[in-house]
Design an enzyme around this catalytic site. Structure first.
Site, PDB file in Angstrom:
ATOM      1  N   VAL A  77    -109.317 -10.627  32.441  1.00 12.00           N
ATOM      2  CA  VAL A  77    -110.750 -10.422  32.211  1.00 12.00           C
ATOM      3  C   VAL A  77    -111.478 -11.667  32.698  1.00 12.00           C
ATOM      4  CG1 VAL A  77    -112.468 -10.231  30.368  1.00 12.00           C
ATOM      5  CG2 VAL A  77    -110.385  -8.846  30.303  1.00 12.00           C
ATOM      6  N   THR A  78    -112.319 -11.522  33.704  1.00 15.68           N
ATOM      7  CA  THR A  78    -112.994 -12.698  34.263  1.00 15.68           C
ATOM      8  C   THR A  78    -114.489 -12.444  34.426  1.00 15.68           C
ATOM      9  OG1 THR A  78    -112.555 -11.950  36.522  1.00 15.68           O
ATOM     10  CG2 THR A  78    -110.955 -13.476  35.579  1.00 15.68           C
TER      11      THR A  78
ATOM     12  N   GLU B 283    -115.700 -10.302  41.985  1.00 17.18           N
ATOM     13  CA  GLU B 283    -115.250 -11.400  42.849  1.00 17.18           C
ATOM     14  C   GLU B 283    -116.488 -12.136  43.369  1.00 17.18           C
ATOM     15  OE1 GLU B 283    -112.536 -13.099  43.889  1.00 17.18           O
ATOM     16  OE2 GLU B 283    -114.075 -14.170  45.024  1.00 17.18           O
ATOM     17  N   SER B 284    -116.614 -13.398  42.966  1.00 17.40           N
ATOM     18  CA  SER B 284    -117.849 -14.122  43.270  1.00 17.40           C
ATOM     19  C   SER B 284    -118.120 -14.248  44.767  1.00 17.40           C
ATOM     20  CB  SER B 284    -117.817 -15.508  42.633  1.00 17.40           C
ATOM     21  OG  SER B 284    -116.751 -16.265  43.166  1.00 17.40           O
TER      22      SER B 284
ATOM     23  N   CYS C 288    -118.590 -21.590  34.159  1.00 17.97           N
ATOM     24  CA  CYS C 288    -117.747 -21.073  35.248  1.00 17.97           C
ATOM     25  C   CYS C 288    -118.370 -21.307  36.631  1.00 17.97           C
ATOM     26  CB  CYS C 288    -117.553 -19.574  35.016  1.00 17.97           C
ATOM     27  SG  CYS C 288    -116.696 -18.762  36.368  1.00 17.97           S
TER      28      CYS C 288
ATOM     29  N   TYR D  83    -108.306 -26.596  39.862  1.00 22.13           N
ATOM     30  CA  TYR D  83    -107.558 -25.795  38.877  1.00 22.13           C
ATOM     31  C   TYR D  83    -106.063 -25.995  39.065  1.00 22.13           C
ATOM     32  CZ  TYR D  83    -111.792 -23.517  37.270  1.00 22.13           C
ATOM     33  OH  TYR D  83    -113.022 -23.279  36.712  1.00 22.13           O
TER      34      TYR D  83
HETATM   35  N1  LIG Z   1    -111.943 -14.769  41.794  1.00 22.45           N
HETATM   36  C1  LIG Z   1    -112.805 -14.806  40.741  1.00 22.45           C
HETATM   37  C2  LIG Z   1    -112.385 -15.853  39.727  1.00 22.45           C
HETATM   38  C3  LIG Z   1    -113.237 -15.812  38.510  1.00 22.45           C
HETATM   39  C4  LIG Z   1    -112.607 -16.624  37.369  1.00 22.45           C
HETATM   40  O1  LIG Z   1    -111.463 -17.089  37.438  1.00 22.45           O
HETATM   41  N2  LIG Z   1    -113.395 -16.809  36.305  1.00 22.45           N
HETATM   42  C5  LIG Z   1    -112.896 -17.538  35.156  1.00 22.45           C
HETATM   43  C6  LIG Z   1    -113.955 -18.424  34.571  1.00 22.45           C
HETATM   44  S1  LIG Z   1    -114.181 -19.901  35.475  1.00 22.45           S
HETATM   45  C7  LIG Z   1    -112.518 -16.565  34.050  1.00 22.45           C
HETATM   46  O2  LIG Z   1    -113.281 -15.665  33.749  1.00 22.45           O
HETATM   47  N3  LIG Z   1    -111.371 -16.796  33.431  1.00 22.45           N
HETATM   48  C8  LIG Z   1    -110.871 -16.016  32.365  1.00 22.45           C
HETATM   49  C9  LIG Z   1    -109.429 -15.646  32.600  1.00 22.45           C
HETATM   50  O3  LIG Z   1    -108.875 -16.008  33.659  1.00 22.45           O
HETATM   51  O4  LIG Z   1    -108.850 -14.991  31.733  1.00 22.45           O
HETATM   52  C10 LIG Z   1    -114.191 -15.090  41.292  1.00 22.45           C
HETATM   53  O5  LIG Z   1    -114.348 -15.999  42.115  1.00 22.45           O
HETATM   54  O6  LIG Z   1    -115.095 -14.379  40.921  1.00 22.45           O
END
Ligand SMILES: N[C@@H](CCC(=O)N[C@@H](CS)C(=O)NCC(=O)O)C(=O)O
Length: 335
Positions: free
Chosen positions: A130-131, A147-148, A63, A194
């Site tokens: 879930v991220t 949030e990164s 990620c 993306y």
């Molecule tokens: N806005 C978030 C985006 C994080 C994100 O989209 N992470 C992805 C991995 S690259 C994720 O966990 N995806 C799982 C999902 O969307 O269900 C950030 O920048 O922290």
């Protein structure tokens, strides 16, 4: 996703899009802060106090957003202050999973199997995507922030003297330029790839590709005669770009069909990416095996899970030899 704390839908098909087939990213749900004295964050966000060994980062090495935070942790010398868990690279039907795939770990804090269990631990009625990354509070068992972009800023100045204060990834005098470039590159490149990959119509895909390659051309020009983008010193803008650039030829070019050009076709951008890769400790935040295996495990885009051949590939990501071979790939063309 989770609905009222229950895992209710298979993750893989769930990707929101607008009426013209454009990929829509969900907004992050936990936006609290950490500060030296628990005073509110820059926009008045409620904050917890910075303490050694109280906070934990949950990341996936596939990620880009999570790896931004790993880079900041490394550059700010916070490794002894903030602990880390790496999930397995594959997107399962219940999203990110802990395990012993090389370079990943089991969940040492709670022995959970899936990352979604952390969300329900933090909020038993949580509804949403879930991220990772997750900045976790081990003391109160809750999510501080997922949030990164926020986590980068928290790590940059939330830990005061516990961090290396000689490194400032968001210096006040460059903040305007950094904010402008971050927004432009987020829309056209970081999230642009993306949008190409998850486009549901040819038009949405074409639009995304146009933005991506315009942004790369812009970056190539902007880097002429410069080492870094803002003030010619390393800032969060470079970190945010690096994580996307380093995944481009390995994953986006093939899986997301961003195949007009590769990064190695851009002389300045390629040299810039390699330079950042070789900064102290940064290559340890890049795991080409996780990146490749992880992206190609997205069933919505690659239903049969076939991973293309060509370097870098294989399961030996942790070995030094792997990085040497990855570097050879980096040296292959360009400078
Ligand atoms: N806005 C978030 C985006 C994080 C994100 O989209 N992470 C992805 C991995 S690259 C994720 O966990 N995806 C799982 C999902 O969307 O269900 C950030 O920048 O922290």
């Amino acid at each position: 996703m989770l609905v009222n704390g229950i895992w209710s839908e298979r993750f893989q098909p769930v990707q929101a899009s607008d009426k013209d087939g454009r990929f829509k990213r969900v907004t992050s749900s936990f936006r609290n802060w950490i500060t030296v004295d628990a005073s509110p964050g820059p926009q008045g966000q409620p904050a917890s106090k910075a303490e050694a060994d109280r906070y934990h980062l949950y990341v996936a090495l596939i990620c880009p957003w999570a790896c931004r935070t790993l880079m900041a942790r490394k550059l700010k010398k916070l490794e002894d202050i903030i602990s880390v868990s790496v999930v397995e690279p594959f997107l399962t039907d219940e999203c990110w999973k802990f395990g012993d795939y090389p370079g990943a770990q089991k969940d040492e804090l709670y022995q959970y199997e899936y990352v979604h269990q952390l969300y329900t631990r933090a909020d038993k009625n949580f509804t949403g995507q879930v991220t990772v990354p997750i900045l976790w509070d081990k003391k109160h068992h809750r999510i501080i922030n997922n949030e990164s972009a926020d986590i980068l800023r928290i790590l940059n100045n939330g830990f005061g003297e516990m961090a290396d204060e000689s490194i400032d990834l968001y210096p006040a005098e460059l903040s305007g330029e950094i904010d402008t470039l971050n927004k432009y590159f987020y829309e056209n490149l970081n999230n642009g790839v993306y949008q190409a990959g998850f486009a549901k119509t040819q038009q949405a895909y074409n639009e995304a590709c146009k933005n991506i390659f315009n942004a790369l051309d812009f970056l190539e020009n902007k880097l002429q005669g410069k080492e870094y983008l803002c003030g010619n010193r390393l800032t969060e803008t470079d970190i945010r770009l690096f994580v996307t650039l380093v995944r481009f030829d390995v994953a986006y070019y093939g899986l997301f069909k961003t195949s007009k050009k590769q990064i190695r076709d851009y002389q300045n951008v390629h040299a810039y990416m390699k330079k950042i890769y070789q900064l102290d400790g940064i290559k340890n935040t890049v795991n080409f095996d996780h990146i490749k295996q992880g992206y190609y495990s997205i069933k919505a885009l690659n239903p049969l899970g076939i991973v293309p051949q060509g370097e870098p590939v294989g399961n030996s990501a942790a070995g030094a030899g792997y990085f040497r071979s990855a570097l050879r790939m980096f040296k292959h063309r360009g400078s």
